[in-house]
Design an enzyme around this catalytic site. Sequence first.
Site, PDB file in Angstrom:
ATOM      1  N   ASN A 196      -2.076   0.231   6.919  1.00  0.00           N
ATOM      2  CA  ASN A 196      -1.503  -1.010   7.443  1.00  0.00           C
ATOM      3  C   ASN A 196      -0.593  -1.749   6.460  1.00  0.00           C
ATOM      4  O   ASN A 196      -0.439  -2.962   6.539  1.00  0.00           O
ATOM      5  CB  ASN A 196      -2.599  -1.919   7.998  1.00  0.00           C
ATOM      6  CG  ASN A 196      -3.571  -2.396   6.942  1.00  0.00           C
ATOM      7  OD1 ASN A 196      -3.481  -2.043   5.773  1.00  0.00           O
ATOM      8  ND2 ASN A 196      -4.520  -3.204   7.365  1.00  0.00           N
TER       9      ASN A 196
ATOM     10  N   ARG B 213      -1.058 -14.348   4.488  1.00  0.00           N
ATOM     11  CA  ARG B 213      -1.752 -13.682   5.590  1.00  0.00           C
ATOM     12  C   ARG B 213      -0.935 -13.786   6.885  1.00  0.00           C
ATOM     13  O   ARG B 213      -0.888 -12.842   7.671  1.00  0.00           O
ATOM     14  CB  ARG B 213      -3.165 -14.239   5.752  1.00  0.00           C
ATOM     15  CG  ARG B 213      -4.028 -13.890   4.517  1.00  0.00           C
ATOM     16  CD  ARG B 213      -5.493 -14.193   4.695  1.00  0.00           C
ATOM     17  NE  ARG B 213      -6.118 -13.290   5.655  1.00  0.00           N
ATOM     18  CZ  ARG B 213      -6.439 -12.020   5.424  1.00  0.00           C
ATOM     19  NH1 ARG B 213      -6.170 -11.471   4.252  1.00  0.00           N
ATOM     20  NH2 ARG B 213      -7.022 -11.289   6.350  1.00  0.00           N
TER      21      ARG B 213
ATOM     22  N   LYS C  19       0.819  -1.215   0.000  1.00  0.00           N
ATOM     23  CA  LYS C  19       0.000   0.000   0.000  1.00  0.00           C
ATOM     24  C   LYS C  19       0.856   1.271   0.000  1.00  0.00           C
ATOM     25  O   LYS C  19       2.064   1.222   0.239  1.00  0.00           O
ATOM     26  CB  LYS C  19      -0.934  -0.028   1.212  1.00  0.00           C
ATOM     27  CG  LYS C  19      -1.967  -1.161   1.140  1.00  0.00           C
ATOM     28  CD  LYS C  19      -2.880  -1.125   2.357  1.00  0.00           C
ATOM     29  CE  LYS C  19      -3.944  -2.202   2.296  1.00  0.00           C
ATOM     30  NZ  LYS C  19      -4.845  -2.116   3.471  1.00  0.00           N
TER      31      LYS C  19
ATOM     32  N   HIS D 138      -2.069  -5.439   1.605  1.00  0.00           N
ATOM     33  CA  HIS D 138      -3.351  -6.127   1.432  1.00  0.00           C
ATOM     34  C   HIS D 138      -3.050  -7.537   0.987  1.00  0.00           C
ATOM     35  O   HIS D 138      -2.104  -7.763   0.231  1.00  0.00           O
ATOM     36  CB  HIS D 138      -4.204  -5.440   0.353  1.00  0.00           C
ATOM     37  CG  HIS D 138      -5.349  -6.290  -0.122  1.00  0.00           C
ATOM     38  ND1 HIS D 138      -6.577  -6.270   0.486  1.00  0.00           N
ATOM     39  CD2 HIS D 138      -5.427  -7.219  -1.120  1.00  0.00           C
ATOM     40  CE1 HIS D 138      -7.366  -7.149  -0.129  1.00  0.00           C
ATOM     41  NE2 HIS D 138      -6.696  -7.733  -1.113  1.00  0.00           N
TER      42      HIS D 138
ATOM     43  N   THR E 253      -4.656  -7.393  10.860  1.00  0.00           N
ATOM     44  CA  THR E 253      -5.047  -6.162  10.167  1.00  0.00           C
ATOM     45  C   THR E 253      -4.637  -4.927  10.957  1.00  0.00           C
ATOM     46  O   THR E 253      -4.129  -3.961  10.397  1.00  0.00           O
ATOM     47  CB  THR E 253      -6.573  -6.164   9.920  1.00  0.00           C
ATOM     48  OG1 THR E 253      -6.912  -7.337   9.175  1.00  0.00           O
ATOM     49  CG2 THR E 253      -7.010  -4.934   9.156  1.00  0.00           C
TER      50      THR E 253
ATOM     51  N   ARG F 220       3.080  -6.059   9.068  1.00  0.00           N
ATOM     52  CA  ARG F 220       2.309  -4.972   9.690  1.00  0.00           C
ATOM     53  C   ARG F 220       2.906  -4.543  11.027  1.00  0.00           C
ATOM     54  O   ARG F 220       2.922  -3.352  11.341  1.00  0.00           O
ATOM     55  CB  ARG F 220       0.849  -5.377   9.822  1.00  0.00           C
ATOM     56  CG  ARG F 220       0.155  -5.378   8.454  1.00  0.00           C
ATOM     57  CD  ARG F 220      -1.280  -5.812   8.556  1.00  0.00           C
ATOM     58  NE  ARG F 220      -1.982  -5.632   7.297  1.00  0.00           N
ATOM     59  CZ  ARG F 220      -2.930  -6.448   6.863  1.00  0.00           C
ATOM     60  NH1 ARG F 220      -3.299  -7.496   7.596  1.00  0.00           N
ATOM     61  NH2 ARG F 220      -3.529  -6.218   5.705  1.00  0.00           N
TER      62      ARG F 220
ATOM     63  N   PHE G 167     -15.880   2.878   6.734  1.00  0.00           N
ATOM     64  CA  PHE G 167     -14.492   3.231   6.417  1.00  0.00           C
ATOM     65  C   PHE G 167     -14.203   3.279   4.914  1.00  0.00           C
ATOM     66  O   PHE G 167     -13.077   3.574   4.513  1.00  0.00           O
ATOM     67  CB  PHE G 167     -13.526   2.242   7.090  1.00  0.00           C
ATOM     68  CG  PHE G 167     -13.710   0.809   6.671  1.00  0.00           C
ATOM     69  CD1 PHE G 167     -13.176   0.336   5.479  1.00  0.00           C
ATOM     70  CD2 PHE G 167     -14.427  -0.067   7.480  1.00  0.00           C
ATOM     71  CE1 PHE G 167     -13.346  -0.987   5.090  1.00  0.00           C
ATOM     72  CE2 PHE G 167     -14.601  -1.396   7.103  1.00  0.00           C
ATOM     73  CZ  PHE G 167     -14.062  -1.850   5.899  1.00  0.00           C
TER      74      PHE G 167
END
Length: 143
Positions: free
Chosen positions: A114, A87, A11, A117, A93, A104, A59
Amino acid sequence: MAVERTLSIIKPDAVAKNVIGEIYTRFEKAGLKIVAARMMHLSREQAEGFYAVHKERPFFKDLVDFMISGPVIVQALEGENAVALHRDIMGATNPKDAAPGTIRADFAESIDENAVHGSDSLENAGKEIAFFFKPEEICARTR
């Protein structure tokens, strides 16, 4: 164990921190292969389309605004149990809940920014990869 593909996005916050290489190293050390990748600046339309599942959530607007705030790196990853493995590497998250040593925990500032994705299921992985990549843009990694 099954070889799977999953979608990963680095991100805007992580791109801005210049930790792309460190994140790629974590994928590769865990046994995930990058089979497609591209840097891009998402348009509002692309971000809204990709995150359409969250359209009614409070959000949504902030998520879209964040995702168009700077370039992202989009990649398809391949490996044994790629969805779950990716993951695990990402961490929870909310970075405050993420295990030490996860992406993260190490690179994210907040639940809103964060760092990464990842597809949440094999079914969604297929849809998400197809959103960003044509089949001919995915390279077999046989060597």
